[in-house]
Design a protein around this motif. Structure first.
Motif, mmCIF file in Angstrom:
data_model
loop_
_atom_site.group_PDB
_atom_site.id
_atom_site.type_symbol
_atom_site.label_atom_id
_atom_site.label_comp_id
_atom_site.label_asym_id
_atom_site.label_seq_id
_atom_site.Cartn_x
_atom_site.Cartn_y
_atom_site.Cartn_z
ATOM 1 N N ILE A 21 6.730 1.602 6.079
ATOM 2 C CA ILE A 21 5.277 1.476 6.169
ATOM 3 C C ILE A 21 4.885 1.306 7.633
ATOM 4 C CG2 ILE A 21 4.845 0.461 3.883
ATOM 5 C CD1 ILE A 21 4.834 -2.244 5.665
ATOM 6 N N SER A 22 3.579 1.444 7.890
ATOM 7 C CA SER A 22 3.103 1.086 9.230
ATOM 8 C C SER A 22 2.080 -0.037 9.083
ATOM 9 C CB SER A 22 2.482 2.302 9.925
ATOM 10 O OG SER A 22 1.399 2.782 9.159
ATOM 11 N N ILE A 23 2.014 -0.902 10.095
ATOM 12 C CA ILE A 23 1.129 -2.059 10.041
ATOM 13 C C ILE A 23 -0.183 -1.717 10.764
ATOM 14 C CG2 ILE A 23 0.832 -4.473 10.766
ATOM 15 C CD1 ILE A 23 2.934 -4.202 8.640
ATOM 16 N N ALA A 24 -1.293 -1.992 10.096
ATOM 17 C CA ALA A 24 -2.580 -1.729 10.725
ATOM 18 C C ALA A 24 -3.465 -2.971 10.604
ATOM 19 C CB ALA A 24 -3.259 -0.537 10.052
ATOM 20 N N ALA A 25 -4.254 -3.252 11.666
ATOM 21 C CA ALA A 25 -5.193 -4.370 11.629
ATOM 22 C C ALA A 25 -6.548 -3.826 11.225
ATOM 23 C CB ALA A 25 -5.250 -5.043 12.993
ATOM 24 N N GLU A 26 -7.124 -4.373 10.158
ATOM 25 C CA GLU A 26 -8.404 -3.879 9.661
ATOM 26 C C GLU A 26 -9.163 -5.023 9.028
ATOM 27 O OE1 GLU A 26 -8.774 -0.450 6.833
ATOM 28 O OE2 GLU A 26 -7.257 0.359 8.189
ATOM 29 N N SER A 27 -10.428 -5.084 9.261
ATOM 30 C CA SER A 27 -11.342 -6.078 8.671
ATOM 31 C C SER A 27 -10.712 -7.462 8.587
ATOM 32 C CB SER A 27 -11.825 -5.615 7.280
ATOM 33 O OG SER A 27 -10.728 -5.342 6.448
ATOM 34 N N GLY A 28 -10.197 -7.931 9.708
ATOM 35 C CA GLY A 28 -9.710 -9.307 9.804
ATOM 36 C C GLY A 28 -8.332 -9.535 9.267
ATOM 37 N N GLY A 31 0.495 -1.229 14.437
ATOM 38 C CA GLY A 31 0.620 0.132 14.952
ATOM 39 C C GLY A 31 2.048 0.648 14.926
ATOM 40 N N LYS A 32 2.967 -0.191 14.441
ATOM 41 C CA LYS A 32 4.381 0.230 14.435
ATOM 42 C C LYS A 32 4.904 0.371 13.014
ATOM 43 C CE LYS A 32 5.471 -1.826 18.862
ATOM 44 N NZ LYS A 32 5.861 -3.078 19.463
ATOM 45 N N GLN A 33 6.056 1.022 12.925
ATOM 46 C CA GLN A 33 6.732 1.185 11.636
ATOM 47 C C GLN A 33 7.530 -0.070 11.311
ATOM 48 O OE1 GLN A 33 7.651 4.027 9.459
ATOM 49 N NE2 GLN A 33 5.721 4.902 10.142
ATOM 50 N N VAL A 34 7.455 -0.548 10.084
ATOM 51 C CA VAL A 34 8.391 -1.567 9.612
ATOM 52 C C VAL A 34 8.848 -1.181 8.212
ATOM 53 C CG1 VAL A 34 7.386 -3.474 10.949
ATOM 54 C CG2 VAL A 34 6.614 -3.048 8.622
ATOM 55 N N THR A 35 9.914 -1.872 7.725
ATOM 56 C CA THR A 35 10.404 -1.597 6.380
ATOM 57 C C THR A 35 9.941 -2.718 5.466
ATOM 58 O OG1 THR A 35 12.339 -0.578 7.342
ATOM 59 C CG2 THR A 35 12.463 -1.115 5.008
ATOM 60 N N GLN A 43 9.045 -8.787 1.500
ATOM 61 C CA GLN A 43 9.828 -9.065 2.695
ATOM 62 C C GLN A 43 9.701 -7.891 3.646
ATOM 63 O OE1 GLN A 43 13.325 -9.983 0.559
ATOM 64 N NE2 GLN A 43 13.004 -12.181 0.701
ATOM 65 N N PHE A 44 9.664 -8.213 4.933
ATOM 66 C CA PHE A 44 9.497 -7.158 5.931
ATOM 67 C C PHE A 44 10.681 -7.156 6.881
ATOM 68 C CE2 PHE A 44 5.365 -8.273 4.367
ATOM 69 C CZ PHE A 44 4.707 -7.052 4.223
ATOM 70 N N PHE A 45 11.101 -5.966 7.241
ATOM 71 C CA PHE A 45 12.244 -5.836 8.139
ATOM 72 C C PHE A 45 11.875 -4.926 9.293
ATOM 73 C CE2 PHE A 45 13.730 -6.498 3.837
ATOM 74 C CZ PHE A 45 14.591 -7.575 3.993
ATOM 75 N N ASP A 46 12.363 -5.262 10.456
ATOM 76 C CA ASP A 46 12.176 -4.403 11.620
ATOM 77 C C ASP A 46 12.865 -3.066 11.351
ATOM 78 O OD1 ASP A 46 11.793 -5.020 14.983
ATOM 79 O OD2 ASP A 46 12.751 -3.167 14.273
ATOM 80 N N SER A 47 12.165 -1.964 11.570
ATOM 81 C CA SER A 47 12.764 -0.663 11.238
ATOM 82 C C SER A 47 13.915 -0.309 12.159
ATOM 83 C CB SER A 47 11.713 0.441 11.297
ATOM 84 O OG SER A 47 10.881 0.340 10.169
#
Lengths: 363, 283
Positions: free
Chosen positions: A244-251, A277-281, A353-357
């Protein structure tokens, strides 16, 4: 009774490094399980503790003693091998008595210990037989008996159950656990089977490519894996991974993918903010996926189509496809879904859970 | 084996098998018949009206009596036995340790050493006896049993080493490791665990070595000169062929008596021997 300490232990085979800088502290009376895929160095580590392999560098202590240079016979250990390694030319009794005879125990003592062990393992009626006259499960017991008559400081097990059929394996697993509680002897157990590791181990060491990935109690490994490998290795069916990619939106922060958009739970906000703005797993346990109902918020659910249904009785495994991602959901057996049906799956935000890609470490 | 028609069993199994058995056993039968045949029948023409080449109507033991009284056959038998037993024992002991080392210990050049030992076995005796004769003469042990006892191992040790090496490889190394954890040294584990399990292999290596020494001809012919030191194969041939006269009756009687000890040895150990060659250890 003894603790086992490994201090930056390395093993080289020529230019191949089989074990890399293993630091480990097995506590007194603990049942420690090494688990990992084949070739991960777990058996090599065990054999170094046993003294069957030389240590390239590092130190191993059993109890208070530094054992680097001690031959196996002087380490006061007993080992159970994958193929049982019963002496084919000796009877069961002689197999069990061999270690005691080599140590010049008096005859009545040998007899008493063998009888006791045979009693514990329920093999008294087999004592006069030869190993070839025994079934796989019986051989396994004799191998265990041969280890316990010695009353060693440390038990070593090298995949002792992997030659048994599935049903017997489950039974022996329970017996091993019971035996360990009764004998209260430190044990180091090697297996490639994560279920065995989880059920037997007080603590589990996950290894890969000669490196220790994580050491922890079974549920700790399951719920807080340190990296993507541990997360994927522990648990069956395995954890689902989605890029996935992380995006900042509406707080808030959002985990986006071509097929779904999920709100990042508050607990993970801090860790994921630098990743905007980056990819994570994203890792999702199968049981963290459920069929959505009316009250499920949109930000923690997504559409998927059912590809395969595995009704196991106590649960149903749904293999679903969401965009280009294949996932497995473990759902209640009462749920009725049809093949190729489009369903809405809800995920438990607390269990994501999130992992650095790149480095695959947990975030 | 499932065979649906009876005639197929005959064509593919019984007839070829019978042919094979006859082919194999006929020389032995011929040897036995000849040794009991009186001289009168032996030297009769095949075209004579009363010729019975495949059997004898008046068996006699005169050849055996002649062999045992007029030649040193019993002495030859004792010589052969002594040489074969001692040479086999030496070779087995060396082969055991060498085979174990080559199959179990990892050391620099172990594979090369294994191949080198095998190659020495391939050097033909007909080539080797010339330098060996020189050594025997220098050591001044010509015309004694020691000339053979010390030269037979040149082909027996490589042979035993290779056979035992193969056998040791079939024994799981965990057995030894387990013994070493149980309190045995490496040597102790070898002697107490590996050797007892390897008995079928050791026996078949021993039987083979014994047979090879028993039948050996060239070294015995070259290194022994006096009649009373000879072994059976050489004694029979050199004493019972005088010039161009073949004493067929005594020759065959000698051959028959000479093969009896081997037959006894084989029949005793046949089970071990088969297990040793097929090499299977069941834990």
């Amino acid at each position: 009774m003894a603790e086992v300490v490994l201090k930056s232990v390395n093993k080289m085979y020529g230019n191949v490094q089989a074990v890399k800088d293993v630091d480990l502290h097995v506590r007194d009376k603990e049942f420690m399980v090494f688990v990992g895929p084949s070739g991960c160095g777990k058996t090599t580590t065990l054999r170094m503790i046993a003294g069957l392999e030389e240590i390239t560098s590092g130190d191993i202590y059993i109890g208070e003693r530094l054992v680097n240079e001690l031959p196996p016979m002087d380490r006061d250990i007993a080992m159970v091998f994958q193929n049982y390694a019963l002496y084919p030319h000796k009877s069961v009794y002689d197999n069990m008595a061999f270690g005691l005879r080599m140590r010049k125990f008096p005859k009545p003592e040998i007899e008493k210990r063998v009888k006791d062990a045979a009693d514990i393992l329920d093999i008294e009626m087999l004592l006069h037989r030869k190993p070839r006259q025994l079934s796989g499960g019986q051989r396994q017991r004799v191998a265990l008996g041969r280890a316990i008559v010695r009353h060693p400081q440390l038990f070593l097990f090298d995949e002792p159950l992997s030659n048994l059929d599935a049903k017997l394996r489950v039974q022996m697993r329970v017996e091993l656990k019971r035996l360990h509680e009764r004998l209260e002897t430190t044990a180091v157990y090697v297996t490639h089977d994560q279920v065995e590791a989880m059920t037997l181990g007080d603590r589990v060491v996950v290894m890969k490519d000669g490196l220790v990935q994580q050491v922890g109690e079974p549920l700790e490994l399951y719920n807080q894996p340190k990296n993507k490998f541990v997360a994927g290795f522990i648990g069956s069916p395995a954890m689902n991974f989605v890029e996935i990619s992380i995006a900042a939106e509406s707080g808030g922060l959002w985990a986006n993918n071509a097929a779904f958009q999920i709100k990042v739970p508050p607990a993970k906000l801090e860790a994921l903010r630098p990743k905007v703005g980056k990819q994570v797993t994203l890792g999702i346990r199968p049981e963290a996926l459920q069929i959505a109902n009316g009250s499920t918020p949109v930000e923690s659910s997504f559409q998927a189509s059912v590809e395969v249904i595995e009704p196991l009785g106590s649960e149903i495994l749904l293999n679903v496809r969401c965009g280009t991602n294949d996932m497995v959901a473990r759902v209640d057996p009462s749920i009725r879904v049809k093949l190729h049906e489009n369903i809405r799956l809800a995920l438990d935000p607390a269990r994501l859970q999130f992992f650095d890609s790149d480095c695959e470490l947990a975030l | 084996m499932v065979i649906e028609h009876k005639w197929k069993k005959w064509v593919y199994f019984i007839i070829p098998m019978a042919g094979f058995i006859i082919f194999t056993l006929f020389p032995f039968y011929w040897m036995a018949v000849t040794s009991f045949r009186p001289d009168g029948e032996l030297y009769r023409s095949w075209r004579a009206a009363n010729a019975t080449p495949f059997w004898t109507l008046s068996p006699t033991t005169e050849h055996f009596r002649d062999l045992l009284t007029n030649t040193a056959f019993l002495q030859w038998l004792m010589n052969t036995m002594f040489v074969a037993l001692v040479a086999t024992a030496i070779s087995l002991v060396c082969g055991l340790f060498a085979g174990y080392a080559l199959s179990r210990l990892k050391f620099r050049g172990s594979e090369f050493l294994g191949t080198a030992i095998f190659i020495t076995y391939l050097v033909p005796q007909t080539l080797l006896f010339i330098p060996l004769a020189d050594i025997i003469r220098n050591m001044q042990i010509g015309n004694t049993p020691w000339a053979l006892i010390l030269t037979y191992p040149t082909f027996l040790i490589p042979f035993c080493t290779w056979l035992l090496m193969g056998y040791f490889k079939t024994i799981p190394k965990e057995l030894e490791e387990c013994a070493r954890i149980d309190g045995a040294t490496r040597f102790g584990a070898m002697v107490r665990i590996v050797f007892p399990i390897a008995i079928p292999g050791i026996l078949s290596a021993g039987i083979f070595a014994f047979t090879l020494s028993w039948n050996e001809f060239i070294y015995a012919l070259v290194f022994l000169s006096s009649v009373e030191e000879k072994t059976v194969p050489v004694g029979v041939v050199s004493e019972l062929i005088r010039g161009d006269i073949f004493f067929w009756g005594q020759l065959m009687a000698g051959a028959l008596l000479g093969s009896v000890p081997m037959a006894i040895v084989y029949s005793f150990f046949v089970e071990y021997y088969v297990a040793g060659l097929t090499g299977s250890v069941k834990g």
